[in-house]
Every structure is written in structure tokens, then in C-alpha cells.
Design a protein around this motif. Structure first.
Motif, short mmCIF file in Angstrom:
data_model
loop_
_atom_site.label_atom_id
_atom_site.label_comp_id
_atom_site.label_asym_id
_atom_site.label_seq_id
_atom_site.Cartn_x
_atom_site.Cartn_y
_atom_site.Cartn_z
N VAL A 119 -0.24 -12.98 2.25
CA VAL A 119 0.21 -12.47 3.55
C VAL A 119 -0.59 -13.15 4.64
CG1 VAL A 119 0.92 -10.23 2.64
CG2 VAL A 119 -1.43 -10.54 3.43
N THR A 120 0.00 -13.26 5.82
CA THR A 120 -0.66 -13.88 6.97
C THR A 120 -0.45 -13.01 8.20
OG1 THR A 120 1.31 -15.19 7.51
CG2 THR A 120 -0.33 -16.20 6.06
N SER A 121 -1.26 -13.25 9.19
CA SER A 121 -1.24 -12.41 10.38
C SER A 121 0.02 -12.60 11.23
CB SER A 121 -2.48 -12.68 11.24
OG SER A 121 -2.54 -14.04 11.60
N ASP A 122 0.77 -13.67 11.00
CA ASP A 122 1.99 -13.87 11.79
C ASP A 122 3.23 -13.26 11.14
OD1 ASP A 122 2.13 -15.58 9.67
OD2 ASP A 122 2.61 -17.38 10.83
N MET A 123 3.05 -12.59 9.99
CA MET A 123 4.17 -11.91 9.34
C MET A 123 4.44 -10.56 10.01
SD MET A 123 3.57 -12.37 5.26
CE MET A 123 3.68 -13.97 4.46
N PRO A 124 5.71 -10.16 10.07
CA PRO A 124 6.00 -8.79 10.52
C PRO A 124 5.36 -7.79 9.56
CG PRO A 124 8.00 -10.12 10.46
CD PRO A 124 6.93 -10.92 9.78
N TYR A 125 5.00 -6.63 10.09
CA TYR A 125 4.30 -5.64 9.26
C TYR A 125 5.12 -5.25 8.04
CZ TYR A 125 2.38 -1.29 7.56
OH TYR A 125 1.88 -0.31 6.74
N GLN A 126 6.44 -5.08 8.20
CA GLN A 126 7.26 -4.64 7.09
C GLN A 126 7.21 -5.63 5.93
OE1 GLN A 126 8.65 -1.65 6.97
NE2 GLN A 126 9.34 -2.04 4.87
N GLU A 127 7.32 -6.92 6.24
CA GLU A 127 7.25 -7.93 5.19
C GLU A 127 5.89 -7.96 4.53
OE1 GLU A 127 7.56 -12.80 4.62
OE2 GLU A 127 7.97 -11.89 6.59
N MET A 128 4.84 -7.87 5.36
CA MET A 128 3.49 -7.89 4.82
C MET A 128 3.25 -6.70 3.90
SD MET A 128 -0.13 -7.59 6.81
CE MET A 128 0.17 -5.84 7.02
N SER A 129 3.69 -5.53 4.30
CA SER A 129 3.49 -4.32 3.52
C SER A 129 4.17 -4.43 2.15
CB SER A 129 4.04 -3.12 4.29
OG SER A 129 3.90 -1.94 3.52
N VAL A 130 5.39 -4.96 2.13
CA VAL A 130 6.12 -5.12 0.87
C VAL A 130 5.38 -6.09 -0.04
CG1 VAL A 130 8.24 -6.01 -0.17
CG2 VAL A 130 8.36 -4.50 1.82
N PRO A 137 -0.37 -0.09 -16.39
CA PRO A 137 0.51 0.54 -15.39
C PRO A 137 0.21 2.01 -15.19
CG PRO A 137 1.70 0.14 -17.44
CD PRO A 137 0.38 -0.56 -17.57
N GLU A 138 -0.41 2.68 -16.19
CA GLU A 138 -0.68 4.11 -16.05
C GLU A 138 -1.71 4.38 -14.95
OE1 GLU A 138 -3.67 2.54 -19.07
OE2 GLU A 138 -1.55 2.22 -18.54
N ILE A 139 -2.59 3.39 -14.68
CA ILE A 139 -3.56 3.56 -13.58
C ILE A 139 -2.83 3.58 -12.25
CG2 ILE A 139 -5.55 2.56 -12.41
CD1 ILE A 139 -6.47 1.41 -15.03
N LEU A 140 -1.85 2.69 -12.11
CA LEU A 140 -1.06 2.66 -10.87
C LEU A 140 -0.28 3.97 -10.71
CD1 LEU A 140 -0.09 1.06 -8.43
CD2 LEU A 140 1.74 0.12 -9.86
N ASN A 141 0.21 4.52 -11.83
CA ASN A 141 0.94 5.79 -11.76
C ASN A 141 0.03 6.92 -11.27
OD1 ASN A 141 3.30 4.61 -12.68
ND2 ASN A 141 2.86 5.04 -14.84
N ARG A 142 -1.23 6.86 -11.66
CA ARG A 142 -2.15 7.90 -11.19
C ARG A 142 -2.44 7.78 -9.70
NH1 ARG A 142 -6.66 9.64 -15.59
NH2 ARG A 142 -5.30 9.75 -17.42
N ILE A 143 -2.47 6.55 -9.22
CA ILE A 143 -2.66 6.35 -7.77
C ILE A 143 -1.44 6.85 -7.01
CG2 ILE A 143 -3.01 4.61 -5.96
CD1 ILE A 143 -4.48 2.91 -8.04
N GLY A 144 -0.27 6.63 -7.60
CA GLY A 144 0.96 7.11 -6.98
C GLY A 144 1.25 6.43 -5.66
N GLU A 145 1.62 7.22 -4.69
CA GLU A 145 1.97 6.70 -3.36
C GLU A 145 0.77 6.69 -2.41
OE1 GLU A 145 4.89 5.32 -2.53
OE2 GLU A 145 5.39 5.58 -4.65
N ASN A 146 -0.41 6.89 -2.94
CA ASN A 146 -1.61 6.98 -2.09
C ASN A 146 -2.18 5.60 -1.76
OD1 ASN A 146 -1.69 9.89 -2.11
ND2 ASN A 146 -2.34 9.74 -4.25
N ILE A 147 -1.31 4.70 -1.41
CA ILE A 147 -1.72 3.36 -0.99
C ILE A 147 -1.25 3.15 0.44
CG2 ILE A 147 -1.45 0.88 -1.36
CD1 ILE A 147 -1.01 1.47 -4.33
N VAL A 148 -2.18 2.89 1.33
CA VAL A 148 -1.86 2.66 2.74
C VAL A 148 -2.15 1.19 3.05
CG1 VAL A 148 -2.38 3.27 5.12
CG2 VAL A 148 -2.43 5.03 3.34
N VAL A 149 -1.15 0.48 3.51
CA VAL A 149 -1.30 -0.94 3.87
C VAL A 149 -1.54 -1.02 5.37
CG1 VAL A 149 -0.25 -3.21 3.88
CG2 VAL A 149 0.21 -1.63 1.98
#
Length: 371
Positions: free
Chosen positions: A230-241, A258-270
Motif C-alpha cells: 500500500v502507498t500513501s497515494d491510494m484511496p483509503y478504501q483500496e488501502m484498507s482492502v 487460520p484459527e488465530i485470525l478467527n479469534r481476532i475476528g473483526e477487531n482489526i482497524v486499518v
């Protein structure tokens, strides 16, 4: 001074730093190395000790200086410090380079051997590692008589090793990584055992060049370029994805968990990059704070001309990938430090009015023109 290095083992730290008080210009090689000890993770420190081999070389002719570049500890507990040897006879600013050297301490840093050269090629050791009984050194063969980046085909990166605890060294291989207009360098062993070497590309500062070895530097693959996802000139939506996809691929494909990612769930803020309009506000806030503090604490009224402020703004906006801390570093390097030097040099300690007319960013260190 400039070069610093530290060793950490258990809770003990040995920190090396230069004393360049003879030159009184800061970014200089006219000096010697000192070091301090801490036995509580850096909470408290000993008095400074002079690194005697460095002081001895400086006083021998006042022509060369030895500055600590890297250091390692081998399995016997010996400390080996690798030195950049600078020719300061005509220029105090580090260059040109002589043959790099090293010194060994077998009593945990109480005494040191005399400096010994590593081979016969002039250059600079940019990294050092100790792994499984072998010392690995990343040497850039470049005498820096023209520039610290590579300028000819005679300038190249070399993997130098020692297999006897640091007594003797030999070149294991030449590293097929670009050297023209390249400089600096770092290396590490990846989790899968491969050795990777990076270096800096003056012509493309946003992307590192790199090369991989699967047999500890005996042979190398093709050099490539590590590009940012990712780079600073990308739109936020593209960077987040992209960030979320990379995180998912790491846990599922690289780590296989993958089970570690499942435990994190949606608790990832970009978090978004700092955009130019936000950077301008951060810069103004920091500059205003400096002006207010000088006025309230020292009764010194400081203002900046439009040209000076524009220079500061251009520097702050030049690389927003460094975030808010990067803007703070710009303010410190091009305003706070040169202003402090100007006030000290002109013996301005209070009750004064000062206008900064120009920030000379190309000076080493940066300087201010004031009225």
C-alpha cells in the motif's frame, strides 16, 4: 556524533556512541567511541568508558578515526566490534572510507584488542550477525572517494564470514544485488532459513532492492525489488482492502493458522495514511506550539517568513508514509535544532524578537537565516 550501536543480552546492554566534541559540529567523524553499561534493561547507566582502540587511532596521527558500525557476541561471550575507518585528513564528514577493522573483548567489554583490518578492501560494514557458530558481515566495497553510494562496477556487496569466533575472515560470496547508486544495507535470516539482504536505492527511495540465498550465502537467487503493498497515494478504501487481504493471507497461507485470525475476528482497524490536508494542520500545530513555548518560557518572540514556512511545509509533505512522527522529525531537524543552535551561537537567552527569513535545508546541519 553520528554512528551508534548497542548490544542486548539478557537484561544487560552495552551501548556505543561517538564523542565528536573536538569538531563541535555534531555530524562528524572527528572523534572517538565511548560506551556505557546498563544491567537493568536501560533503566540506569554506568559512567562512560572510552573505547581505547578508537581513541588510540585518532591520537596516532589525527588523520583517521574509528567509529563503531556493528557489534556481535559469540557463543563464548566475546564481544566483537566492527569499525568504520574514516579518513578525516581533509573532510570531517566520514568519507572517504579505509579498510574496515574490528576489535575483540574477552572480558565483557573491560579491555579491548588493538584494531585489526578485515581483508584489504576499503569499504563499510553495514550489518553483522552471529548464527550457529558463524559470523556474517555485510560489506559494501566502496571507498566513498566520490560518494557513499556505488558509482562504478568496482563497487559491490560482499558476504564476509568468520568461522573461528571472529579471529579470521574470508569472503564467502559476492552478493548479486545492485550497487550502482545504491548504499546502506541490512540482512537477516527468515523463518524458513533463507538469508535475505536488502539495500537502499537512491533512484527509488520507496522500494528496497533485495536478494535471497537458500544456503547461507554460498549462492544467491536473482535480485528483486520489494515493493510496498500500500502507498500513501491510494484511496483509503483500496488501502484498507489490501491490508486486510494481506493479513488474511499471512494467517491462512504463510502461518497456516487460520484459527488465530478467527479469534481476532473483526477487531482489526486499518488506519489511514496522513493525507496532505491533515499534515498541514499537524505542521501548523507543532510550529505554533514551539512559538508559544518560546514566548511563555523565554520571552522570545519568533516568527517565520512565508518562504521559510513554505520550505518547512514542503519537507513535511515530501513523504507522508512516515506519518505524524515523520512530520515531527522534520520540524525537529529543520526548525527546532537549527533554532536552538542559532540562539546559542548568538547568545540569545531571553527577551528578544526573531524572524526566521530562510531555512537552509542543504547545509549540514541545516541552518537558519534570521533577522
Amino acid at each position: 556524533g553520528f554512528l551508534i550501536n548497542s548490544l542486548l543480552k539478557n537484561e544487560k546492554i552495552l551501548a556505543f556512541y561517538p564523542n565528536c566534541s573536538l569538531d563541535e559540529k555534531g555530524h562528524s567523524a572527528v572523534g572517538w567511541m565511548e560506551y556505557k553499561r546498563s544491567e537493568d534493561y536501560g533503566e540506569t547507566w554506568s559512567q562512560p568508558y572510552i573505547f581505547q582502540p578508537s581513541l588510540k587511532l585518532l591520537h596516532s596521527e589525527m588523520k583517521y578515526s574509528a567509529m563503531c558500525e556493528k557489534a556481535i557476541v559469540n557463543e563464548k561471550g566475546d564481544i566483537i566490534v566492527y569499525q568504520l575507518i574514516c579518513d578525516i585528513s581533509n573532510d570531517p564528514q566520514w568519507q572517504p572510507y579505509m579498510v574496515p577493522s574490528y576489535s575483540i573483548s574477552r572480558d565483557k567489554g573491560s579491555t579491548w584488542s588493538n584494531l585489526r583490518q578485515i581483508g584489504t578492501r576499503r569499504g563499510r560494514i553495514y550489518d553483522a550477525m552471529y548464527q550457529e557458530g558463524t559470523i556474517f558481515l555485510l560489506l559494501f566495497v566502496n571507498d566513498a572517494t566520490v560518494d557513499w553510494t556505488g558509482q562504478t562496477t568496482d563497487h559491490y556487496y560482499s558476504l564476509v564470514v568468520s568461522e573461528d569466533g571472529g579471529e579470521n575472515y574470508y569472503e564467502r560470496s559476492r552478493i548479486p544485488i545492485p550497487s550502482l547508486h545504491h548504499g546502506y544495507g541490512s540482512m537477516m535470516f527468515l523463518e524458513d532459513g533463507r538469508l535475505i539482504v536488502y539495500n537502499y536505492n537512491l533512484d527509488d527511495e520507496y522500494n528496497l532492492s533485495y536478494v535471497l540465498s537458500e544456503d547461507k550465502g554460498m549462492s544467491w537467487g536473482q535480485a528483486g525489488t520489494r515493493e510496498a503493498n500500500v502507498t500513501s497515494d491510494m484511496p483509503y478504501q483500496e488501502m484498507s482492502v489490501r491490508v486486510r487481504d494481506a493479513i488474511e493471507n499471512y494467517f491462512k497461507l504463510d502461518l497456516g493458522r487460520p484459527e488465530i485470525l478467527n479469534r481476532i475476528g473483526e477487531n482489526i482497524v486499518v488506519f489511514d495514511y496522513i493525507r496532505p490536508e491533515v499534515a498541514v494542520r499537524i505542521l501548523k500545530s507543532q510550529v505554533d506550539k514551539i512559538i508559544r513555548n518560546l514566548q511563555s518560557e523565554k520571552r522570545i518572540a519568533v516568527s517565520l517568513s512565508d518562504a521559510a514556512y513554505q520550505t518547512l511545509e514542503e519537507k513535511a509533505l515530501a513523504n507522508l508514509s512516515n506519518g505524524g512522527r515523520g512530520i515531527g522529525n522534520i520540524v525537529e531537524n529543520f526548525l527546532i535544532n537549527p533554532l536552538a543552535r542559532y540562539l546559542f551561537d548568538h547568545e540569545i537567552f531571553g527577551d528578544a524578537t526573531l524572524k526566521i527569513d530562510e531555512i537552509q535545508v542543504d547545509a549540514l546541519p541545516p541552518e537558519l537565516k534570521c533577522s
